[in-house]
Motif scaffolding. Structure first.
Motif, PDB file in Angstrom:
ATOM      1  N   GLU A   1       0.823  -1.204   0.000  1.00  0.00           N
ATOM      2  CA  GLU A   1       0.000   0.000   0.000  1.00  0.00           C
ATOM      3  C   GLU A   1       0.858   1.256   0.000  1.00  0.00           C
ATOM      4  O   GLU A   1       0.497   2.270  -0.602  1.00  0.00           O
ATOM      5  N   LEU A   2       2.011   1.191   0.654  1.00  0.00           N
ATOM      6  CA  LEU A   2       2.893   2.353   0.697  1.00  0.00           C
ATOM      7  C   LEU A   2       3.775   2.451  -0.547  1.00  0.00           C
ATOM      8  O   LEU A   2       3.917   3.528  -1.133  1.00  0.00           O
ATOM      9  N   PHE A   3       4.387   1.342  -0.941  1.00  0.00           N
ATOM     10  CA  PHE A   3       5.414   1.392  -1.984  1.00  0.00           C
ATOM     11  C   PHE A   3       5.023   0.706  -3.295  1.00  0.00           C
ATOM     12  O   PHE A   3       5.756   0.774  -4.272  1.00  0.00           O
ATOM     13  N   GLY A   4       3.871   0.036  -3.320  1.00  0.00           N
ATOM     14  CA  GLY A   4       3.423  -0.618  -4.538  1.00  0.00           C
ATOM     15  C   GLY A   4       3.861  -2.074  -4.604  1.00  0.00           C
ATOM     16  O   GLY A   4       4.657  -2.550  -3.791  1.00  0.00           O
ATOM     17  N   ALA A   5       3.335  -2.800  -5.584  1.00  0.00           N
ATOM     18  CA  ALA A   5       3.660  -4.222  -5.726  1.00  0.00           C
ATOM     19  C   ALA A   5       3.494  -4.641  -7.174  1.00  0.00           C
ATOM     20  O   ALA A   5       2.669  -4.089  -7.915  1.00  0.00           O
ATOM     21  N   SER A   6       4.286  -5.614  -7.561  1.00  0.00           N
ATOM     22  CA  SER A   6       4.160  -6.182  -8.903  1.00  0.00           C
ATOM     23  C   SER A   6       3.166  -7.339  -8.858  1.00  0.00           C
ATOM     24  O   SER A   6       2.779  -7.805  -7.780  1.00  0.00           O
TER      25      SER A   6
ATOM     26  N   LEU B   1       1.506  10.702   6.475  1.00  0.00           N
ATOM     27  CA  LEU B   1       1.535   9.396   7.134  1.00  0.00           C
ATOM     28  C   LEU B   1       1.028   9.568   8.563  1.00  0.00           C
ATOM     29  O   LEU B   1       1.789   9.903   9.473  1.00  0.00           O
ATOM     30  N   ASP B   2      -0.264   9.370   8.747  1.00  0.00           N
ATOM     31  CA  ASP B   2      -0.862   9.518  10.077  1.00  0.00           C
ATOM     32  C   ASP B   2      -0.590   8.268  10.902  1.00  0.00           C
ATOM     33  O   ASP B   2      -0.537   7.156  10.370  1.00  0.00           O
ATOM     34  N   GLU B   3      -0.425   8.446  12.207  1.00  0.00           N
ATOM     35  CA  GLU B   3      -0.113   7.349  13.135  1.00  0.00           C
ATOM     36  C   GLU B   3       1.090   6.547  12.632  1.00  0.00           C
ATOM     37  O   GLU B   3       1.086   5.313  12.601  1.00  0.00           O
ATOM     38  N   VAL B   4       2.145   7.269  12.258  1.00  0.00           N
ATOM     39  CA  VAL B   4       3.324   6.634  11.667  1.00  0.00           C
ATOM     40  C   VAL B   4       3.989   5.658  12.632  1.00  0.00           C
ATOM     41  O   VAL B   4       4.649   4.696  12.211  1.00  0.00           O
ATOM     42  N   HIS B   5       3.803   5.873  13.925  1.00  0.00           N
ATOM     43  CA  HIS B   5       4.420   4.990  14.919  1.00  0.00           C
ATOM     44  C   HIS B   5       3.801   3.597  14.927  1.00  0.00           C
ATOM     45  O   HIS B   5       4.344   2.677  15.548  1.00  0.00           O
ATOM     46  N   MET B   6       2.668   3.421  14.226  1.00  0.00           N
ATOM     47  CA  MET B   6       1.992   2.125  14.198  1.00  0.00           C
ATOM     48  C   MET B   6       2.513   1.204  13.096  1.00  0.00           C
ATOM     49  O   MET B   6       2.069   0.060  12.985  1.00  0.00           O
ATOM     50  N   LEU B   7       3.449   1.674  12.284  1.00  0.00           N
ATOM     51  CA  LEU B   7       3.992   0.832  11.220  1.00  0.00           C
ATOM     52  C   LEU B   7       4.779  -0.343  11.800  1.00  0.00           C
ATOM     53  O   LEU B   7       5.465  -0.201  12.816  1.00  0.00           O
ATOM     54  N   ALA B   8       4.704  -1.478  11.122  1.00  0.00           N
ATOM     55  CA  ALA B   8       5.464  -2.659  11.543  1.00  0.00           C
ATOM     56  C   ALA B   8       6.957  -2.411  11.337  1.00  0.00           C
ATOM     57  O   ALA B   8       7.350  -1.642  10.450  1.00  0.00           O
TER      58      ALA B   8
ATOM     59  N   VAL C   1       8.362  -2.539   7.771  1.00  0.00           N
ATOM     60  CA  VAL C   1       7.944  -1.424   6.919  1.00  0.00           C
ATOM     61  C   VAL C   1       8.683  -0.149   7.319  1.00  0.00           C
ATOM     62  O   VAL C   1       8.994   0.696   6.476  1.00  0.00           O
ATOM     63  N   ARG C   2       8.990  -0.015   8.601  1.00  0.00           N
ATOM     64  CA  ARG C   2       9.765   1.147   9.052  1.00  0.00           C
ATOM     65  C   ARG C   2      11.125   1.190   8.357  1.00  0.00           C
ATOM     66  O   ARG C   2      11.619   2.261   8.004  1.00  0.00           O
ATOM     67  N   THR C   3      11.728   0.027   8.163  1.00  0.00           N
ATOM     68  CA  THR C   3      13.023  -0.038   7.484  1.00  0.00           C
ATOM     69  C   THR C   3      12.904   0.473   6.054  1.00  0.00           C
ATOM     70  O   THR C   3      13.764   1.224   5.567  1.00  0.00           O
ATOM     71  N   MET C   4      11.832   0.098   5.370  1.00  0.00           N
ATOM     72  CA  MET C   4      11.609   0.567   4.004  1.00  0.00           C
ATOM     73  C   MET C   4      11.339   2.070   3.987  1.00  0.00           C
ATOM     74  O   MET C   4      11.791   2.785   3.080  1.00  0.00           O
TER      75      MET C   4
END
Length: 369
Positions: A95-100, A127-134, A137-140
């Protein structure tokens, strides 16, 4: 060598930008410095903006994010809002970076993520509630912000560039999460190029509290052809809404529903009027029974508040119509910053009439007293 100006436009006025998106807070000076710092970054360099907003749910973080976009971009370019708390952990990266095609189970075709949508320098990603990212995904996200490049799920060899602005928002203290090891320090340093902007709760923003109560009440009730008892707005000014703006809107809409009910029962649905009885009825509902009241500092005025700030369940004190009107005019003056033109328009009277009433009651702008 100083890069050429990115925008051929005058430096914007902060007040105009904030008013344009309906954000009712001027801050303590820090917001002013942050906005002009961000404008300088975009105007005199090729860098994009990154800023972190911190505040409780309902304080207007998304509105301020849109104001920042207007401030630094100077046009109504695209703003993409993603609530990270609502992302499915299995597909959040897509959802954030796309997918093939076939990048994950059920993925039938190419998928464009919001980073690709907002890759233009005139676009802003919120990016609301950014602290909720896994964590994965934070690394990306760190890579996208640090290197301004990203890859889509299932297509690691294709590097995509990102030049958009990023406004992140959190309802929890990221400093506290860093202290307990639940959020990485290096990502925090990439989320903002300046001081974090802390947005105080709705009830702590006195001028915003008054302005939103009166203006939202006016807008909602007048748009629906409804009258209102001025004492209702005075009562609303004393309520501390824990859910901030969302709770205020819900409460106002419920008042309107009760007013329509009373008009219907009276046999004339076209003459709905919001009354103190409606206020008492709504306030007595379980949803609102535990909300507290705001202790306001007394305002220098010959007319005191009609509604007790400590007991909204108590009967309304007996007052003359002139006292009710004077109290309502005073509240509107304070809420709208003593702008007589706006106050007269909000009250539905001529500017000269307002001047005469203010003279009769001894109302003067505080700095002129």
């Amino acid at each position: 060598m100083v890069p050429a100006l990115h925008h051929e436009r005058p430096i914007p006025k902060m007040e105009d930008v904030l008013d344009g998106v309906g954000f009712e807070w001027r801050g303590d000076g820090n917001l002013h410095k942050v906005l002009y710092h961000l404008w300088t970054i975009t105007a005199f360099s090729e860098n994009s903006v990154r800023v972190l907003l911190n505040g409780a749910t309902g304080t207007g973080k998304e509105l301020l994010a849109k104001a920042i976009h207007q401030f630094v971009c100077g046009d109504p370019g695209a703003v993409y809002v993603t609530n990270c708390a609502n992302l499915n952990p299995e597909t959040a990266a897509a959802e954030l970076f796309g997918a093939s095609k076939g990048a994950y189970t059920g993925q039938q075709g190419e998928r464009m993520g919001v980073f690709q949508m907002a890759s233009d320098r005139n676009a802003t990603l919120v990016l609301d509630e950014v602290h909720m990212l896994a964590p994965a995904v934070r690394t990306m996200l760190y890579r996208a912000l640090h290197e301004r490049t990203f890859t889509r799920m299932g297509d690691p060899s294709r590097m995509l560039e990102f030049h958009g602005h990023v406004v992140s928002a959190a309802s929890s203290s990221l400093d506290g999460m860093i202290d307990d090891g639940s959020f990485p320090q290096d990502l925090l340093s990439r989320l903002s190029q300046t001081d974090d902007v802390h947005i105080p709760s709705f009830d702590a923003r006195d001028s915003a509290h008054r302005s939103l109560v009166i203006e939202y009440g006016f807008d909602h009730w007048l748009q629906n052809g409804m009258q209102r008892d001025p004492a209702v707005e005075e009562a609303l000014l004393q309520v501390k809404f824990p859910g901030n703006i969302r709770d205020l809107r819900s409460f106002v809409e419920q008042l309107a529903a009760y007013a329509r009910r009373d008009a219907h029962l009276a046999g004339d649905s076209t003459k709905a009027s919001v009354t103190m009885q409606n206020f008492t009825d709504v306030r007595a509902q379980p949803r609102w029974q535990n909300i507290s009241s705001i202790q306001e500092s007394p305002v220098s005025s010959p007319v005191h508040a009609i509604v007790s700030p400590t007991s909204l369940h108590a009967p309304l004190a007996i007052a003359t119509l002139d006292e009710l009107e004077a109290n309502h005019v005073r509240s509107t003056l304070i809420a709208l910053g003593w702008n007589k033109s706006k106050v007269a328009a909000a009250l539905g009277i001529e500017r000269g009439t307002l001047d005469r009433k203010m003279k009769r009651w001894g109302y003067v702008r505080p700095e002129e007293a």
